[in-house]
Write a protein that holds these residues in place. Sequence first.
Motif, PDB file in Angstrom:
ATOM      1  N   THR A   1       0.863  -1.178   0.000  1.00 42.91           N
ATOM      2  CA  THR A   1       0.000   0.000   0.000  1.00 42.91           C
ATOM      3  C   THR A   1       0.898   1.225   0.000  1.00 42.91           C
ATOM      4  OG1 THR A   1      -1.684  -1.210   1.242  1.00 42.91           O
ATOM      5  CG2 THR A   1      -1.837   1.202   1.241  1.00 42.91           C
ATOM      6  N   LEU A   2       0.815   1.993  -1.068  1.00 43.14           N
ATOM      7  CA  LEU A   2       1.675   3.160  -1.242  1.00 43.14           C
ATOM      8  C   LEU A   2       0.846   4.435  -1.158  1.00 43.14           C
ATOM      9  CD1 LEU A   2       3.645   1.784  -4.322  1.00 43.14           C
ATOM     10  CD2 LEU A   2       4.293   1.640  -1.907  1.00 43.14           C
ATOM     11  N   LEU A   3       1.288   5.384  -0.352  1.00 48.51           N
ATOM     12  CA  LEU A   3       0.639   6.681  -0.291  1.00 48.51           C
ATOM     13  C   LEU A   3       1.277   7.561  -1.355  1.00 48.51           C
ATOM     14  CD1 LEU A   3      -1.415   8.539   1.146  1.00 48.51           C
ATOM     15  CD2 LEU A   3       0.504   9.320   2.580  1.00 48.51           C
ATOM     16  N   CYS A   4       0.456   8.060  -2.249  1.00 43.79           N
ATOM     17  CA  CYS A   4       0.941   8.879  -3.359  1.00 43.79           C
ATOM     18  C   CYS A   4       0.288  10.251  -3.323  1.00 43.79           C
ATOM     19  CB  CYS A   4       0.634   8.190  -4.687  1.00 43.79           C
ATOM     20  SG  CYS A   4       1.434   6.573  -4.845  1.00 43.79           S
TER      21      CYS A   4
ATOM     22  N   VAL B   1       3.744  10.450   5.561  1.00 40.51           N
ATOM     23  CA  VAL B   1       3.018   9.183   5.654  1.00 40.51           C
ATOM     24  C   VAL B   1       2.338   9.006   7.009  1.00 40.51           C
ATOM     25  CG1 VAL B   1       3.233   6.658   5.605  1.00 40.51           C
ATOM     26  CG2 VAL B   1       4.350   8.045   3.850  1.00 40.51           C
ATOM     27  N   GLN B   2       3.076   9.111   8.097  1.00 45.02           N
ATOM     28  CA  GLN B   2       2.469   8.888   9.415  1.00 45.02           C
ATOM     29  C   GLN B   2       1.433   9.954   9.779  1.00 45.02           C
ATOM     30  OE1 GLN B   2       5.085   8.147  12.729  1.00 45.02           O
ATOM     31  NE2 GLN B   2       3.437   7.241  13.898  1.00 45.02           N
ATOM     32  N   PRO B   3       1.705  11.253   9.572  1.00 45.11           N
ATOM     33  CA  PRO B   3       0.668  12.237   9.910  1.00 45.11           C
ATOM     34  C   PRO B   3      -0.625  12.055   9.098  1.00 45.11           C
ATOM     35  CG  PRO B   3       2.786  13.332   9.611  1.00 45.11           C
ATOM     36  CD  PRO B   3       2.970  11.899   9.206  1.00 45.11           C
ATOM     37  N   LEU B   4      -0.509  11.618   7.859  1.00 43.62           N
ATOM     38  CA  LEU B   4      -1.697  11.481   7.010  1.00 43.62           C
ATOM     39  C   LEU B   4      -2.434  10.160   7.199  1.00 43.62           C
ATOM     40  CD1 LEU B   4      -0.369  13.041   3.688  1.00 43.62           C
ATOM     41  CD2 LEU B   4      -2.078  14.007   5.232  1.00 43.62           C
ATOM     42  N   THR B   5      -1.688   9.083   7.524  1.00 42.62           N
ATOM     43  CA  THR B   5      -2.315   7.761   7.595  1.00 42.62           C
ATOM     44  C   THR B   5      -2.406   7.209   9.018  1.00 42.62           C
ATOM     45  OG1 THR B   5      -0.258   6.493   7.337  1.00 42.62           O
ATOM     46  CG2 THR B   5      -1.407   7.176   5.306  1.00 42.62           C
ATOM     47  N   GLY B   6      -1.516   7.654   9.893  1.00 46.26           N
ATOM     48  CA  GLY B   6      -1.424   7.066  11.224  1.00 46.26           C
ATOM     49  C   GLY B   6      -0.513   5.852  11.251  1.00 46.26           C
ATOM     50  N   TYR B   7       0.050   5.508  10.105  1.00 50.58           N
ATOM     51  CA  TYR B   7       0.907   4.329   9.993  1.00 50.58           C
ATOM     52  C   TYR B   7       2.317   4.725   9.577  1.00 50.58           C
ATOM     53  CZ  TYR B   7      -3.527   1.782   9.982  1.00 50.58           C
ATOM     54  OH  TYR B   7      -4.750   1.279  10.319  1.00 50.58           O
TER      55      TYR B   7
ATOM     56  N   GLY C   1       4.087  -0.452   7.232  1.00 49.02           N
ATOM     57  CA  GLY C   1       2.879  -0.842   7.949  1.00 49.02           C
ATOM     58  C   GLY C   1       1.639  -0.100   7.484  1.00 49.02           C
ATOM     59  N   VAL C   2       1.702   0.478   6.295  1.00 46.16           N
ATOM     60  CA  VAL C   2       0.580   1.278   5.786  1.00 46.16           C
ATOM     61  C   VAL C   2      -0.507   0.373   5.223  1.00 46.16           C
ATOM     62  CG1 VAL C   2      -0.124   3.049   4.119  1.00 46.16           C
ATOM     63  CG2 VAL C   2       2.092   3.232   5.276  1.00 46.16           C
ATOM     64  N   THR C   3      -1.758   0.698   5.555  1.00 49.57           N
ATOM     65  CA  THR C   3      -2.918   0.019   4.999  1.00 49.57           C
ATOM     66  C   THR C   3      -4.039   1.034   4.840  1.00 49.57           C
ATOM     67  OG1 THR C   3      -4.463  -1.831   5.279  1.00 49.57           O
ATOM     68  CG2 THR C   3      -3.762  -0.706   7.285  1.00 49.57           C
ATOM     69  N   VAL C   4      -4.969   0.768   3.952  1.00 52.66           N
ATOM     70  CA  VAL C   4      -6.105   1.685   3.782  1.00 52.66           C
ATOM     71  C   VAL C   4      -7.086   1.540   4.937  1.00 52.66           C
ATOM     72  CG1 VAL C   4      -5.890   1.707   1.273  1.00 52.66           C
ATOM     73  CG2 VAL C   4      -7.505   0.141   2.337  1.00 52.66           C
ATOM     74  N   PHE C   5      -7.069   0.393   5.620  1.00 56.99           N
ATOM     75  CA  PHE C   5      -8.024   0.111   6.687  1.00 56.99           C
ATOM     76  C   PHE C   5      -7.590   0.760   7.991  1.00 56.99           C
ATOM     77  CE2 PHE C   5      -8.115  -3.998   4.153  1.00 56.99           C
ATOM     78  CZ  PHE C   5      -9.096  -3.533   3.294  1.00 56.99           C
ATOM     79  N   GLY C   6      -8.415   1.630   8.528  1.00 58.74           N
ATOM     80  CA  GLY C   6      -8.096   2.284   9.786  1.00 58.74           C
ATOM     81  C   GLY C   6      -7.168   3.471   9.637  1.00 58.74           C
ATOM     82  N   ALA C   7      -6.896   3.891   8.406  1.00 57.84           N
ATOM     83  CA  ALA C   7      -6.050   5.063   8.196  1.00 57.84           C
ATOM     84  C   ALA C   7      -6.769   6.303   8.718  1.00 57.84           C
ATOM     85  CB  ALA C   7      -5.713   5.220   6.717  1.00 57.84           C
ATOM     86  N   LYS C   8      -5.981   7.322   9.080  1.00 56.00           N
ATOM     87  CA  LYS C   8      -6.552   8.560   9.624  1.00 56.00           C
ATOM     88  C   LYS C   8      -7.514   9.221   8.648  1.00 56.00           C
ATOM     89  CE  LYS C   8      -3.074  10.247  12.855  1.00 56.00           C
ATOM     90  NZ  LYS C   8      -2.129  11.331  13.119  1.00 56.00           N
ATOM     91  N   LYS C   9      -7.186   9.174   7.362  1.00 61.63           N
ATOM     92  CA  LYS C   9      -8.018   9.812   6.345  1.00 61.63           C
ATOM     93  C   LYS C   9      -8.349   8.800   5.266  1.00 61.63           C
ATOM     94  CE  LYS C   9      -6.255  14.403   7.162  1.00 61.63           C
ATOM     95  NZ  LYS C   9      -5.787  15.652   6.619  1.00 61.63           N
ATOM     96  N   ALA C  10      -9.536   8.930   4.707  1.00 64.12           N
ATOM     97  CA  ALA C  10      -9.980   8.027   3.643  1.00 64.12           C
ATOM     98  C   ALA C  10      -9.648   8.649   2.290  1.00 64.12           C
ATOM     99  CB  ALA C  10     -11.478   7.774   3.768  1.00 64.12           C
TER     100      ALA C  10
END
Length: 167
Positions: free
Chosen positions: A55-58, A98-104, A108-117
């Motif tokens: 899972t890549l944050l782009c 990555v961490q401020p936007l997703t919480g991960y 360890g990044v996943t779309v499930f439970g991320a801070k923002k959808a």
Amino acid sequence: MSEAKSSAAKTNAARFLDSLHIAYKLQTYAVDPEDLTAISVAKKIGMPPEQVFKTLLCATHEREHLFAIVPGSAELDFKKLAHAAGTRKTEMASIKDVQPLTGYIRGGVTVFGAKKAFPVFVDETLELFDTISVSAGTRGTQLILTPANYLKAAESLAQTTVVDLSK
């Protein structure tokens, strides 16, 4: 496959899947902070790299964010992602974002439970397999689930598009 009955601690991602009554399995592995690649994870959990999705944050050139989900054995094609997202250009988000936007954290990044959808773009090869693996939201733990269940859960969070994303 039944709901997780594992010694692995439940992650926010696992709790999210539980809330949707989606079946999955938690699979733990030893973390090597020097090698967080999906190929390394695949070896450790005994799955082919093409079934272990990263899972890549782009980010778009407009600074909008999105998730790209690609096989561990593949490289993301940013031009294909941009086309699918209807934007001129995409690139990896800055690691510091990555961490401020997703919480991960990275690895360890996943779309499930991320801070923002954020919108989710999934490589079409996901649908070729009976089961796939994605991060459970922490290094050292993977979710094993069916592609249909992955897509069902992702679609409950944000716009989800299945498209060719690999180089």
